[in-house]
Structure formats: C-alpha cells, structure tokens
Design an enzyme around this catalytic site. Structure first.
Site, PDB file in Angstrom:
ATOM      1  N   HIS A 228       0.806  -1.217   0.000  1.00 50.49           N
ATOM      2  CA  HIS A 228       0.000   0.000   0.000  1.00 50.49           C
ATOM      3  C   HIS A 228       0.845   1.276   0.000  1.00 50.49           C
ATOM      4  O   HIS A 228       0.918   1.977  -0.998  1.00 50.49           O
ATOM      5  CB  HIS A 228      -0.954  -0.015   1.198  1.00 50.49           C
ATOM      6  CG  HIS A 228      -1.912   1.125   1.242  1.00 50.49           C
ATOM      7  ND1 HIS A 228      -1.642   2.309   1.898  1.00 50.49           N
ATOM      8  CD2 HIS A 228      -3.141   1.280   0.708  1.00 50.49           C
ATOM      9  CE1 HIS A 228      -2.666   3.138   1.762  1.00 50.49           C
ATOM     10  NE2 HIS A 228      -3.587   2.534   1.046  1.00 50.49           N
ATOM     11  N   GLU A 267      -4.349  -4.185   9.375  1.00 51.32           N
ATOM     12  CA  GLU A 267      -4.564  -3.265   8.260  1.00 51.32           C
ATOM     13  C   GLU A 267      -3.566  -2.102   8.265  1.00 51.32           C
ATOM     14  O   GLU A 267      -3.935  -0.941   8.451  1.00 51.32           O
ATOM     15  CB  GLU A 267      -5.991  -2.725   8.262  1.00 51.32           C
ATOM     16  CG  GLU A 267      -7.055  -3.794   8.105  1.00 51.32           C
ATOM     17  CD  GLU A 267      -8.452  -3.214   7.955  1.00 51.32           C
ATOM     18  OE1 GLU A 267      -8.605  -2.263   7.169  1.00 51.32           O
ATOM     19  OE2 GLU A 267      -9.369  -3.706   8.627  1.00 51.32           O
ATOM     20  N   HIS A 269      -1.337   0.863   6.922  1.00 50.99           N
ATOM     21  CA  HIS A 269      -1.431   1.790   5.795  1.00 50.99           C
ATOM     22  C   HIS A 269      -0.184   2.686   5.756  1.00 50.99           C
ATOM     23  O   HIS A 269       0.874   2.254   5.367  1.00 50.99           O
ATOM     24  CB  HIS A 269      -2.722   2.602   5.880  1.00 50.99           C
ATOM     25  CG  HIS A 269      -3.952   1.797   5.640  1.00 50.99           C
ATOM     26  ND1 HIS A 269      -4.224   1.187   4.437  1.00 50.99           N
ATOM     27  CD2 HIS A 269      -4.998   1.471   6.453  1.00 50.99           C
ATOM     28  CE1 HIS A 269      -5.370   0.530   4.507  1.00 50.99           C
ATOM     29  NE2 HIS A 269      -5.861   0.687   5.722  1.00 50.99           N
ATOM     30  N   GLU A 284      -4.816   0.541  10.947  1.00 47.74           N
ATOM     31  CA  GLU A 284      -6.218   0.966  10.991  1.00 47.74           C
ATOM     32  C   GLU A 284      -6.997   0.270  12.106  1.00 47.74           C
ATOM     33  O   GLU A 284      -8.064   0.718  12.507  1.00 47.74           O
ATOM     34  CB  GLU A 284      -6.890   0.727   9.641  1.00 47.74           C
ATOM     35  CG  GLU A 284      -8.148   1.545   9.466  1.00 47.74           C
ATOM     36  CD  GLU A 284      -8.673   1.555   8.051  1.00 47.74           C
ATOM     37  OE1 GLU A 284      -9.865   1.850   7.871  1.00 47.74           O
ATOM     38  OE2 GLU A 284      -7.889   1.268   7.110  1.00 47.74           O
TER      39      GLU A 284
END
Length: 307
Positions: A228, A267, A269, A284
């Site tokens: 990401h 998660e 990022h 996240e």
C-alpha cells in the site's frame, strides 16, 4: 537479534489511524480516517493528543509543510487543512466540488501539492491558502499519492490508469504506463538513489522508475500481499506496508526484501521514519506500530524485470 515491534493505541476504538508523518516539532502526526480527527504522539510518551475536526471530516494523508505546520487532505469535506504546532486548524475548501483530495506533499516551490482522486486533477496550495488546479487528460485515472521528485517536478500515481504521472512546475505533463497490467499503483516515494519507488497493490510488486522513464518491478514473496504505502528509510532503503498480509517490508536498491510481521488483521497503511530512528506505521485497527532499529529479518532477494 530480531527487531521488536511496539504498539501505541491512539484515538477511540474504530477511529482508524491511516497516515502518519514526522513533524518538525519532533512528534508523529497522524490522521484518524474514521474518527474525524488528527493526532499527535511524541516518541517516548505514552499517550497521544487528539485534535477533533468537523464530524463529516475524512482526513487522509498528512505531511509537514515548508511553514512548520502539518498539512492534510480531507476527502469527506473536499478540502485541504493546515494544523499549526499549537493545534490550531485552518481549512481551505477546494474550488472543484466533490474532488476527494488524497495525497499531499511539499513541492520544491514552497507550496503544497495534492491529488484530487474524483476530479482527475492535481492541485497546488500556497502557504497563503491560494489554490490552483491542473486537470489531467485521463478520465477516471484516480490520482493518488504525490511526491516531489529529484528532478524538481511533482510525481504521482494514477491508480486506475495503471501509470505514474509527472507534472513540471511549468505545467508540462508526462505519463509513464506501467509494464504489468492492472498493477494499480498507490504509494510513491522518492528514493535516495534518484529514482521514484512505488507500490503495485494489484500485482504484489514494488516498482522503481527513473526520471528518464526506465521501470523496474520487484515481485514480493506473496503476490497477494497488496502493498500500500512506501517511504524512504535512513540508509537508501525503502519501507512499505502490506495491507492484506499485515506485514511491514523493506527493500534495498538491489531488490533484497525483508519482511516483519504485524498483528494479524491490523490493516497497515501509512508509514514514516520517525525522529527516533524507528519506522512507524499506522494500523487501521487502532494503533501506531513502532519497529525498533536495527536487526535481522527474513530476506528474499528478487530479480527485477526491466522495461
């Protein structure tokens, strides 16, 4: 000796830390994408300070500006914001309705440059709040992350156009299509080797693009890892997050990859090199994760395919 990973809870449950940046004040600043807020954490201190925004806010990317403040994009309210060191927030609505700004970075001209994902535009905002917009010729290209390149231009990922764009300060635009179909680039960073490095979330690869247009792609060990964000490290290396597999990765300029496991389902990022020399990642799931320097990890050399 393995490198330790610590987690620091920030914001209310479900607030969703998304992007993180090292501020000029020695603190880490981050966005709470689901919590309509910004946050500030000083390494070594146990608790973060939260700066609430309007309830409709969706703060995305945050970056230090040339004026000593932190600048951020708000996709929910279609504006660019400025957070001063004392916590004062000033907001600048964009001229184009529904623009959904995402990436933002300081440019070589003393202004902030940002992407408008829903409007196919690149924007420029001076520290005085004056905004200019530059339309892109590609429709539904979804411009995402933007950085200042080594050549004095602004470079940005075109997620849905499967390309990397370059905008010179005089308005000249160039587009570099990627070799791998549906690679869907997202993250972008200027490397210490004079090239642009990017993540291919759709292909499980890290890409490298020189200003003259040469592209190398490095396949990651797990093709479904969905890389990401990416950021420059301290020693010419690049760090990146793997969203689907919850890992933090490091790639050297010769293509050697290290991976560090984060909590399952966290998660990851955005990430940044902190003022303490550690790599900080926004999870996240509700925390900022800190990877302490330095130490060995699982390595996997990969061979690039040049186009």
């Amino acid at each position: 000796m393995a490198r330790s990973i610590e987690q620091f809870p920030v914001g209310e449950p479900g607030a969703g830390p998304y992007a993180v940046a090292a501020g000029p004040d020695g603190a880490l600043w981050f966005t709470l994408v689901h919590g309509a807020a910004l946050g500030r954490l000083v390494p070594g201190e146990p608790a973060a300070t939260v700066l609430p925004l309007d309830g409709a806010a969706t703060p995305m990317i945050i970056t230090p500006g040339p004026d000593g403040a932190l600048w951020f994009t708000d996709a929910g309210r279609h504006l660019v914001g400025r957070a001063a060191a004392d916590g004062t927030v000033t907001e600048y609505p964009l001229p184009t309705p529904g623009a959904s700004p995402f990436g933002i970075a300081a440019g070589p001209d003393g202004a902030l440059w940002f992407t408008e994902t829903a409007a196919d535009r690149i924007g420029r905002i001076g520290v005085d709040g004056k905004i200019e917009e530059y339309p892109l010729p590609l429709r539904e290209s979804f411009p995402s992350t933007i950085v200042a390149g080594p050549d004095g231009a602004l470079w940005f990922t075109l997620n849905q156009a499967n390309a990397i764009g370059r905008l010179a300060l005089d308005g000249a635009l160039a587009v570099h299509p990627l070799p791998t179909p549906e690679a869907a680039p997202v993250g972008l960073a200027a490397g210490g080797d004079g090239a642009l490095w990017f993540t291919e979330i759709g292909a499980g690869q890290i890409g490298r693009l020189t200003p003259d247009g040469r592209t190398d792609e490095f396949a990651l060990p797990d093709p479904g890892c969905r890389p990401h964000a990416i950021a420059a490290g301290a020693d010419g290396d690049l760090w990146f997050t793997e969203w689907a597999t919850a890992r933090l990765g490091r790639i050297t300029c010769d293509g050697t990859v290290e991976e560090f496991a984060l909590p399952p389902g966290s998660e990851p990022h955005g990430l940044t090199l902190g003022p303490d020399g550690a790599v900080w990642t926004a999870l996240e799931s509700g925390t900022l994760a800190r990877l302490a320097p330095p130490g060995p990890a699982r390595t996997a050399p990969v061979r690039p395919s040049s186009r």
